[in-house]
Design a protein around this motif. Structure first.
Motif, PDB file in Angstrom:
ATOM      1  N   ASN A   1     -38.005  -0.761  39.280  1.00  0.00           N
ATOM      2  CA  ASN A   1     -36.877  -0.978  38.379  1.00  0.00           C
ATOM      3  C   ASN A   1     -36.734  -2.467  38.074  1.00  0.00           C
ATOM      4  O   ASN A   1     -37.453  -3.303  38.629  1.00  0.00           O
ATOM      5  CB  ASN A   1     -35.579  -0.387  38.962  1.00  0.00           C
ATOM      6  CG  ASN A   1     -35.225  -0.995  40.317  1.00  0.00           C
ATOM      7  OD1 ASN A   1     -35.429  -2.182  40.549  1.00  0.00           O
ATOM      8  ND2 ASN A   1     -34.697  -0.171  41.211  1.00  0.00           N
ATOM      9  N   GLU A   2     -35.815  -2.809  37.197  1.00  0.00           N
ATOM     10  CA  GLU A   2     -35.681  -4.198  36.756  1.00  0.00           C
ATOM     11  C   GLU A   2     -35.351  -5.133  37.912  1.00  0.00           C
ATOM     12  O   GLU A   2     -35.864  -6.250  37.995  1.00  0.00           O
ATOM     13  CB  GLU A   2     -34.605  -4.300  35.671  1.00  0.00           C
ATOM     14  CG  GLU A   2     -34.999  -3.691  34.338  1.00  0.00           C
ATOM     15  CD  GLU A   2     -36.141  -4.432  33.683  1.00  0.00           C
ATOM     16  OE1 GLU A   2     -36.273  -5.657  33.912  1.00  0.00           O
ATOM     17  OE2 GLU A   2     -36.927  -3.803  32.945  1.00  0.00           O
TER      18      GLU A   2
ATOM     19  N   ASP B   1     -36.047  -4.701  41.193  1.00  0.00           N
ATOM     20  CA  ASP B   1     -37.228  -4.871  42.051  1.00  0.00           C
ATOM     21  C   ASP B   1     -38.265  -5.764  41.380  1.00  0.00           C
ATOM     22  O   ASP B   1     -38.914  -6.583  42.040  1.00  0.00           O
ATOM     23  CB  ASP B   1     -37.848  -3.512  42.369  1.00  0.00           C
ATOM     24  CG  ASP B   1     -36.995  -2.712  43.333  1.00  0.00           C
ATOM     25  OD1 ASP B   1     -36.213  -3.330  44.081  1.00  0.00           O
ATOM     26  OD2 ASP B   1     -37.094  -1.462  43.323  1.00  0.00           O
ATOM     27  N   ARG B   2     -38.442  -5.598  40.080  1.00  0.00           N
ATOM     28  CA  ARG B   2     -39.403  -6.429  39.353  1.00  0.00           C
ATOM     29  C   ARG B   2     -38.991  -7.903  39.393  1.00  0.00           C
ATOM     30  O   ARG B   2     -39.821  -8.792  39.575  1.00  0.00           O
ATOM     31  CB  ARG B   2     -39.501  -5.937  37.905  1.00  0.00           C
ATOM     32  CG  ARG B   2     -40.691  -6.492  37.139  1.00  0.00           C
ATOM     33  CD  ARG B   2     -40.725  -5.924  35.740  1.00  0.00           C
ATOM     34  NE  ARG B   2     -40.757  -4.462  35.770  1.00  0.00           N
ATOM     35  CZ  ARG B   2     -40.552  -3.712  34.714  1.00  0.00           C
ATOM     36  NH1 ARG B   2     -40.275  -4.256  33.545  1.00  0.00           N
ATOM     37  NH2 ARG B   2     -40.607  -2.391  34.811  1.00  0.00           N
TER      38      ARG B   2
ATOM     39  N   ARG C   1     -43.550   1.987  38.873  1.00  0.00           N
ATOM     40  CA  ARG C   1     -42.176   2.347  38.533  1.00  0.00           C
ATOM     41  C   ARG C   1     -41.143   1.477  39.260  1.00  0.00           C
ATOM     42  O   ARG C   1     -40.170   1.994  39.802  1.00  0.00           O
ATOM     43  CB  ARG C   1     -41.937   3.830  38.826  1.00  0.00           C
ATOM     44  CG  ARG C   1     -42.811   4.755  37.996  1.00  0.00           C
ATOM     45  CD  ARG C   1     -42.534   6.198  38.301  1.00  0.00           C
ATOM     46  NE  ARG C   1     -43.393   7.077  37.487  1.00  0.00           N
ATOM     47  CZ  ARG C   1     -43.395   8.400  37.589  1.00  0.00           C
ATOM     48  NH1 ARG C   1     -42.603   9.012  38.457  1.00  0.00           N
ATOM     49  NH2 ARG C   1     -44.202   9.121  36.814  1.00  0.00           N
TER      50      ARG C   1
ATOM     51  N   THR D   1     -46.305  -3.375  38.058  1.00  0.00           N
ATOM     52  CA  THR D   1     -44.933  -3.017  38.437  1.00  0.00           C
ATOM     53  C   THR D   1     -44.418  -1.842  37.605  1.00  0.00           C
ATOM     54  O   THR D   1     -43.651  -1.017  38.093  1.00  0.00           O
ATOM     55  CB  THR D   1     -43.993  -4.214  38.268  1.00  0.00           C
ATOM     56  OG1 THR D   1     -44.020  -4.665  36.903  1.00  0.00           O
ATOM     57  CG2 THR D   1     -44.378  -5.352  39.196  1.00  0.00           C
ATOM     58  N   LYS D   2     -44.875  -1.778  36.348  1.00  0.00           N
ATOM     59  CA  LYS D   2     -44.478  -0.629  35.511  1.00  0.00           C
ATOM     60  C   LYS D   2     -45.171   0.642  35.976  1.00  0.00           C
ATOM     61  O   LYS D   2     -44.569   1.716  35.993  1.00  0.00           O
ATOM     62  CB  LYS D   2     -44.819  -0.918  34.048  1.00  0.00           C
ATOM     63  CG  LYS D   2     -43.994  -2.033  33.432  1.00  0.00           C
ATOM     64  CD  LYS D   2     -44.422  -2.297  31.989  1.00  0.00           C
ATOM     65  CE  LYS D   2     -43.637  -3.443  31.387  1.00  0.00           C
ATOM     66  NZ  LYS D   2     -44.067  -3.760  30.001  1.00  0.00           N
TER      67      LYS D   2
END
Length: 201
Positions: free
Chosen positions: A175-176, A178-179, A173, A169-170
């Motif tokens: 975002n918090e 979406d993660r 990219r 997920t990082k």
């Protein structure tokens, strides 16, 4: 064709067996209820603490006809769910703190386990002594009882999140938000439901 008929016959037999078991269970409960009422009717006048079945039934009918009953019931349900929400939010916050930082883990863990080992009745008494009979005292009694179970269950869910998926997920990219939505919540779903189950238990 014969194999299909055999499967259908087995399925029908299984459904019939389940239905007959349910009927037997209902009949057994009905018989136990009748026996209980008969024993009650025979023994109530021989005690100083038991009312008759007729008086109990009349009181029940009078209670359900009284509009105050439903306003009190609604107030109780509201207090219950507000307390559950407060306990769930506190447990969720504690779980995230314990997962994110070793320092917060060491700081928070003793309070979680103290709350876990404290009987619910003790929480109620302490809360009522501090906050009296206010609604907030009821909220705190429920929240304090619920909090440790939620924290422990959600912490187990956070610790079980796949580190490789987190790295992906990082890389992509996320975002918090979406993660959280696409990875954390799906992986934590069993633990979220387990927390709900523990809360209602």
């Amino acid at each position: 064709m014969s194999a299909k008929n055999s499967v259908l016959t087995r399925s029908q037999n299984r459904s019939f067996n389940i239905g007959s078991m349910q009927v037997k269970r209902i009949l057994l409960l009905a018989i136990l209820a009748v026996i209980t009422i008969l024993v009650w009717a025979m023994l109530w006048d021989k005690t100083d603490w038991m009312s008759s079945p007729v008086d109990t039934w009349n009181f029940f009918v009078e209670t359900i006809r009284n509009p105050v009953t439903y306003s009190n019931l609604l107030a109780t349900v509201i207090r219950l769910y507000v307390g559950l929400f407060m306990g769930y939010v506190a447990g969720l916050g504690a779980a995230f703190l314990m997962h994110k930082s070793p320092w917060w883990n060491q700081f928070t863990r003793p309070y979680v386990f103290i709350a876990l080992s404290t009987p619910a009745l003790a929480f109620c008494l302490i809360s009522l002594m501090i906050f009296s009979l206010s609604d907030f005292g009821v909220y705190m009694a429920i929240a304090g009882t619920v909090f440790p179970f939620v924290a422990i269950s959600l912490l187990a869910g956070l610790n079980s999140i796949d580190a490789h998926l987190s790295e992906m997920t990082k890389v992509f990219r996320f975002n918090e938000l979406d993660r959280l939505w696409h990875q954390s919540l799906p992986e934590m779903a069993p633990h979220l439901f387990a927390a709900f189950r523990n809360v209602h238990a």
